[in-house]
Write a protein that holds these residues in place. Structure first.
Motif, PDB file in Angstrom:
ATOM      1  N   UNK A  12      43.480  -3.634 -35.513  1.00  0.00           N
ATOM      2  CA  UNK A  12      43.587  -2.458 -34.653  1.00  0.00           C
ATOM      3  C   UNK A  12      45.018  -1.915 -34.605  1.00  0.00           C
ATOM      4  N   UNK A  13      45.968  -2.782 -34.923  1.00  0.00           N
ATOM      5  CA  UNK A  13      47.387  -2.431 -34.888  1.00  0.00           C
ATOM      6  C   UNK A  13      48.044  -2.961 -36.149  1.00  0.00           C
ATOM      7  N   UNK A  14      48.862  -2.129 -36.775  1.00  0.00           N
ATOM      8  CA  UNK A  14      49.632  -2.554 -37.944  1.00  0.00           C
ATOM      9  C   UNK A  14      51.079  -2.788 -37.549  1.00  0.00           C
ATOM     10  N   UNK A  15      51.678  -3.846 -38.097  1.00  0.00           N
ATOM     11  CA  UNK A  15      53.076  -4.131 -37.838  1.00  0.00           C
ATOM     12  C   UNK A  15      53.902  -4.178 -39.117  1.00  0.00           C
ATOM     13  N   UNK A  16      53.262  -4.029 -40.271  1.00  0.00           N
ATOM     14  CA  UNK A  16      53.970  -4.216 -41.532  1.00  0.00           C
ATOM     15  C   UNK A  16      54.963  -3.103 -41.847  1.00  0.00           C
ATOM     16  N   UNK A  17      54.687  -1.915 -41.417  1.00  0.00           N
ATOM     17  CA  UNK A  17      55.604  -0.792 -41.659  1.00  0.00           C
ATOM     18  C   UNK A  17      55.972  -0.116 -40.345  1.00  0.00           C
ATOM     19  N   UNK A  18      56.241  -0.920 -39.347  1.00  0.00           N
ATOM     20  CA  UNK A  18      56.435  -0.377 -38.016  1.00  0.00           C
ATOM     21  C   UNK A  18      55.110  -0.361 -37.289  1.00  0.00           C
ATOM     22  N   UNK A  19      55.128  -0.285 -36.002  1.00  0.00           N
ATOM     23  CA  UNK A  19      53.893  -0.323 -35.227  1.00  0.00           C
ATOM     24  C   UNK A  19      53.105   0.972 -35.386  1.00  0.00           C
ATOM     25  N   UNK A  20      51.808   0.832 -35.668  1.00  0.00           N
ATOM     26  CA  UNK A  20      50.938   1.996 -35.786  1.00  0.00           C
ATOM     27  C   UNK A  20      49.506   1.573 -35.514  1.00  0.00           C
ATOM     28  N   UNK A  21      48.804   2.366 -34.707  1.00  0.00           N
ATOM     29  CA  UNK A  21      47.386   2.111 -34.493  1.00  0.00           C
ATOM     30  C   UNK A  21      46.610   2.529 -35.732  1.00  0.00           C
ATOM     31  N   UNK A  22      45.625   1.736 -36.107  1.00  0.00           N
ATOM     32  CA  UNK A  22      44.753   2.088 -37.223  1.00  0.00           C
ATOM     33  C   UNK A  22      43.615   2.975 -36.709  1.00  0.00           C
ATOM     34  N   UNK A  23      42.805   3.471 -37.607  1.00  0.00           N
ATOM     35  CA  UNK A  23      41.635   4.242 -37.188  1.00  0.00           C
ATOM     36  C   UNK A  23      40.726   3.377 -36.313  1.00  0.00           C
ATOM     37  N   UNK A  24      40.588   2.101 -36.704  1.00  0.00           N
ATOM     38  CA  UNK A  24      39.788   1.185 -35.890  1.00  0.00           C
ATOM     39  C   UNK A  24      40.422   0.991 -34.521  1.00  0.00           C
ATOM     40  N   UNK A  25      41.763   1.004 -34.470  1.00  0.00           N
ATOM     41  CA  UNK A  25      42.462   0.866 -33.202  1.00  0.00           C
ATOM     42  C   UNK A  25      42.219   2.041 -32.275  1.00  0.00           C
ATOM     43  N   UNK A  26      42.266   3.238 -32.832  1.00  0.00           N
ATOM     44  CA  UNK A  26      41.986   4.428 -32.030  1.00  0.00           C
ATOM     45  C   UNK A  26      40.570   4.376 -31.483  1.00  0.00           C
TER      46      UNK A  26
END
Length: 237
Positions: free
Chosen positions: A142-156
């Motif tokens: 739900x959240x990506x941390x590999x290139x900075x924090x970002x919500x994924x589509x699944x996270x939204x």
């Protein structure tokens, strides 16, 4: 020919000088709970006379770090905005661990332990609780941390399904990493972090304890967070 002085240098020096006072620093750290405090409450917290505190507050307001308003005979102050909270928390995270500092009694030890377990960092969750939830969001994609924090589509989609609104963030980033000063790892901040914290408090998943920023997960919160994120109840305590 000498170099042209960076026009930002004087402003940066002034900002550093504004924070570089123990009483003013104590006020800024206290106001990380996201609430408005009266001048009297901050004076007692900082251990100074009200007249002394008033002078310090005037400097912080004039410097743009605090906003103030009056209600009746009371003067309330709060951090000016989320950018100030980020600045204070990021600076605090650079401090070395307080190893060897004597703990002044059981009450202080208990308060420190509660803050480390879970607390609010201005408007989002921090401490082991904040890290646990951040890790759970990441593990579930739900959240990506590999290139900075970002919500994924699944996270939204997860936030929407959980009834947690992400509207009204203005210019704030949707997801931002905030370095946790006790865990020394980043937890979720930004619009998503604030929305999760607000929903957790309003829905009764978490409750504030004591007079500091400490929070704890309730029985309801354990059940909901276990169902929504698969977090074991013992990891939330």
């Amino acid at each position: 020919m000498g170099r042209t002085k960076d026009p930002r240098a004087a402003g940066l020096a002034a900002l550093a000088a504004l924070i570089a006072d123990e009483t003013r620093a104590a006020c800024l750290l206290a106001l990380l709970d996201g609430r408005a405090w009266t001048a009297g409450e901050l004076a007692r917290h900082a251990g100074v006379a009200p007249s002394t505190l008033s002078e310090h507050l005037g400097k912080l307001v004039a410097g743009g770090l605090l906003a103030q308003e009056r209600q009746g005979r009371h003067r309330y102050v709060r951090l000016a905005d989320a950018r100030v909270a980020t600045l204070v928390e990021d600076l605090a995270a650079q401090l070395p661990p307080a190893q060897g500092r004597p703990v002044r009694g059981l009450r202080e030890a208990s308060a420190g332990s509660a803050m480390a377990r879970g607390r609010t960092c201005y408007d989002h969750l921090a401490g082991r609780l904040g890290i646990t939830l951040t890790d759970a969001l990441t593990a579930r994609g739900l959240l990506r941390q590999d290139t900075g924090f970002a919500l994924t589509e699944a996270g939204l989609a997860w936030f929407a399904a959980a009834g947690i609104s992400l509207d009204g963030g203005g210019r704030r980033p949707l997801a931002r990493a905030c370095l946790d000063w006790t865990e020394r790892r980043p937890h979720l901040a930004g619009v998503a972090g604030a929305a999760l914290c607000r929903h957790a408090l309003e829905a009764g998943w978490c409750e504030r304890i004591g007079s500091e920023r400490a929070v704890r997960v309730t029985g309801t919160g354990e059940r909901e967070l276990s169902a929504l994120l698969g977090v074991p109840a013992d990891a939330l305590r």
